[in-house]
Design an enzyme around this catalytic site. Structure first.
Site, mmCIF file in Angstrom:
data_model
loop_
_atom_site.group_PDB
_atom_site.id
_atom_site.type_symbol
_atom_site.label_atom_id
_atom_site.label_comp_id
_atom_site.label_asym_id
_atom_site.label_seq_id
_atom_site.Cartn_x
_atom_site.Cartn_y
_atom_site.Cartn_z
ATOM 1 N N ALA A 99 -24.498 15.792 17.995
ATOM 2 C CA ALA A 99 -24.459 14.529 17.263
ATOM 3 C C ALA A 99 -23.048 13.996 17.311
ATOM 4 O O ALA A 99 -22.155 14.591 16.751
ATOM 5 C CB ALA A 99 -24.879 14.760 15.825
ATOM 6 N N SER A 100 -22.836 12.883 18.019
ATOM 7 C CA SER A 100 -21.513 12.273 17.936
ATOM 8 C C SER A 100 -21.585 11.269 16.809
ATOM 9 O O SER A 100 -22.352 10.319 16.883
ATOM 10 C CB SER A 100 -21.132 11.588 19.236
ATOM 11 O OG SER A 100 -22.277 11.235 19.945
ATOM 12 N N CYS A 101 -20.848 11.539 15.748
ATOM 13 C CA CYS A 101 -21.013 10.693 14.573
ATOM 14 C C CYS A 101 -20.493 9.293 14.848
ATOM 15 O O CYS A 101 -19.652 9.084 15.698
ATOM 16 C CB CYS A 101 -20.311 11.275 13.369
ATOM 17 S SG CYS A 101 -19.044 12.444 13.797
ATOM 18 N N ILE A 102 -21.045 8.338 14.142
ATOM 19 C CA ILE A 102 -20.663 6.951 14.386
ATOM 20 C C ILE A 102 -20.004 6.386 13.139
ATOM 21 O O ILE A 102 -20.125 6.948 12.088
ATOM 22 C CB ILE A 102 -21.876 6.089 14.764
ATOM 23 C CG1 ILE A 102 -22.953 6.204 13.684
ATOM 24 C CG2 ILE A 102 -22.409 6.497 16.090
ATOM 25 C CD1 ILE A 102 -23.939 5.097 13.736
ATOM 26 N N MET B 157 -15.155 10.374 20.167
ATOM 27 C CA MET B 157 -15.650 10.063 18.831
ATOM 28 C C MET B 157 -15.176 11.169 17.881
ATOM 29 O O MET B 157 -14.946 12.265 18.330
ATOM 30 C CB MET B 157 -17.173 9.982 18.824
ATOM 31 C CG MET B 157 -17.741 8.962 19.774
ATOM 32 S SD MET B 157 -17.114 7.314 19.489
ATOM 33 C CE MET B 157 -18.235 6.727 18.250
#
Ligand code: FAD
Lengths: 102, 410
Positions: A99-102, B157
């Site tokens: 999960a690449s957090c946004i 990110m």
């Protein structure tokens, strides 16, 4: 959805990631690696073991973390899994898409 | 008298000072807020500065103007927190003990993380727009630039306002069209993600806009280095993207003070409970805004929702009551798409952005995930709302801290 692979039925999501890690075994991992055009070597499995261990500890994974893991550096990680390495390796390891957090 | 100390007087810290000022008073409580800067920057304006849409004066104001008069503003660098001994040490050596501590030190760019990024081309043909200085230098460059390969790039990110780089690409498209040199400019958007955005429905909508504007996308790109001589960025797999003008968003990290205090993760973000906003390690420490490690967007709107919930939790904590696990990751962002239009997205930890109307189900007037002029007016109005309502902690009518599910097409 169900997927039949290496003589077993596994549950996967629409992108092909296992949804239940307990269904994973090495034969399934090998079959998934073939789908990703990767021929597994002992080095590949060391990386997969590491990813699974981190997953079991609930530690979110990132390329940066892998580079600092002392298991593999980023250059070698790319050599082992050339296309989108973290996603490909996670899929083979039977763990969720990172999960690449946004 | 007990003391509550807030670290950082940016968006989140200022909102907390204004909220808590209503509840904690002398002779029982003193509130201190510490920041090394004198100026408050409206960071969403950094997106517009390079295109001559905003002037510097539109986006800077004195910090002091937004701090209530009974709150004590200390203008000094924060050197270190001693969380086990409950005090903060300032750059001038002064020690400030606290009963409750709020961390709101934000996030900043760390271009030094990528070899070559701050090399010979820095601020000549390699720019950032996540700082005031960077955005201004880029404005001056763009004024004279006659065209070539423009590469808009995200290093890794998480970053603040994760849609800002895409908006930059969209605004660049309009800017060059208006200058009648769009045919001289090739725009490429390079991202470590596998598409334009992380959430599938928004990615589809945004991909459509990229195609329409003839912006090429290079996804799954994990940068290894910037090669200033050959003017290419190189990824770990050996893939190269050539540039004449590179606009990059470097790695974003929490402030170094968190590393010095041994309170941060590998990017100096503070491990925080994602629903209560309490530190995962120390009961009397709380964190909000860009400084935390929670998987919510690093955005001013998120800090606004967090501030409402954190204010209640701080009061619960002070009164010895259980904390409420209320924060749901709610984010609400306008996405500028160029040509005087914008999109609006509304989402939280469990729901991805979808189509619908906002804030009134079935009515709008704002449209979720659809381009419109009204949304663009909303984005421009956000600056007024920011200075006049958000920072002062005024509740925005009709917009709740928790995401509303009605009116959304899940
Ligand atoms: C280009 C861009 C576009 C954006 N667009 C939007 C948008 O459209 N909508 C939106 O909602 N958000 C947007 N954001 C994000 C928004 O600006 C941030 O999420 C918000 O400002 C975070 O607030 P904060 O208080 O956590 O951090 P900040 O506002 O950055 O405040 C941190 C403060 O802490 C101080 N500080 C840190 N360390 C120390 C120290 N050691 N000693 C003393 N002081 C210290 C700093 O001086 C600073 O004043 C955008 C951001 C950028 C960069």
């Amino acid at each position: 959805m169900n997927k039949i692979i290496a003589d077993s039925t596994i549950q996967v999501n629409e992108e092909g990631y296992l949804t239940d890690f307990s269904q994973w075994n090495q034969a399934i991992g090998t079959a998934l690696s073939t789908e990703a055009n990767i021929v597994m070597t002992p080095r590949h499995w060391e990386v997969i073991d590491y990813l699974q261990a981190e997953f079991k500890k609930d530690i979110p994974l990132s390329i940066r973390k892998i580079g600092k893991s002392n298991v593999v550096d980023i250059k070698e990680f790319y050599a082992l899994f050339p296309v989108a390495p973290l996603k490909t390796a996670s899929k083979i390891a039977g763990i969720p898409k990172p999960a690449s957090c946004i | 008298m007990k003391r509550l100390v807030i670290l950082g007087a940016g968006t989140a810290g200022t909102m907390m000072a204004n909220h808590l000022n209503h509840h904690l008073h002398a002779p029982d409580w003193e509130i201190d807020i510490i920041d090394e800067r004198k100026t408050h920057y409206y960071q969403p304006g950094y997106l517009f500065l390079p295109f001559d849409i905003y002037e510097p004066d539109d986006i800077i104001k004195p910090i002091q103007d937004f701090i209530p008069k009974h709150v004590n503003l200390i203008q000094e660098k924060i050197n270190r927190v001693f969380p086990k001994d409950n005090y903060v040490e300032l750059g001038n050596g002064l020690k400030i003990p606290y009963d409750v501590l709020i961390i709101a030190t934000g996030a900043k760019i760390a271009p030094e993380e990528v070899p070559g990024m701050q090399g010979s081309g820095w601020q000549k043909d390699v720019f950032d727009f996540y700082t005031f200085e960077g955005a201004l230098a880029l404005r001056d460059k763009l004024r004279d630039w006659t065209g070539g390969k423009l590469v808009v790039h995200i290093t890794e990110m998480p970053i603040k306002c994760p849609v800002a780089p895409l908006e930059f690409a969209f605004l660049a498209d309009s800017y060059f069209k208006n200058k009648h040199i769009r045919d001289q400019v090739e725009i490429t958007f390079v991202t470590p993600l596998s598409g334009a955005f992380t959430k599938p429905k928004a990615t589809a909508a945004l991909q459509h806009l990229l195609d329409e504007k003839n912006i090429h996308i290079e996804s799954d790109f994990a940068i290894e280095q910037v090669d200033n001589d050959r003017k290419v960025i190189v990824d770990y797999g050996g893939r190269e993207v050539p540039y004449d003008l590179l606009v990059t968003v470097p790695t974003n990290k929490g402030d170094e003070v968190m590393a010095r205090s041994e309170m941060g993760d590998d990017l100096n973000f503070v491990p925080t409970n994602k629903a209560t906003l309490q530190s995962l390690v120390y009961d009397n420490i709380f964190a909000l805004g860009d400084a935390t490690n929670i998987a919510a967007s690093k955005a001013g709107s998120v800090a606004h929702f967090e501030a409402e919930i954190l204010t209640n939790n701080i009061l619960h904590f002070i009164h010895g009551e259980p904390l409420r696990a209320e924060f749901d990751g709610h984010a609400n962002c306008f996405i500028e798409t160029g040509g005087g239009k914008a999109l609006l997205i509304d989402f939280n930890y469990s729901h991805e952005p979808v189509e619908g109307e906002f804030p009134f189900p079935g009515v709008g007037p704002l449209r979720l995930l659809k381009e419109s002029r009204v949304n663009h007016m909303g984005k421009l109005a956000f600056r007024w709302i920011y200075w006049n309502m958000l920072l002062k902690g005024t509740h925005i009518p009709f917009v709740s801290a928790k995401m509303q599910e009605a009116g959304k097409h899940f």
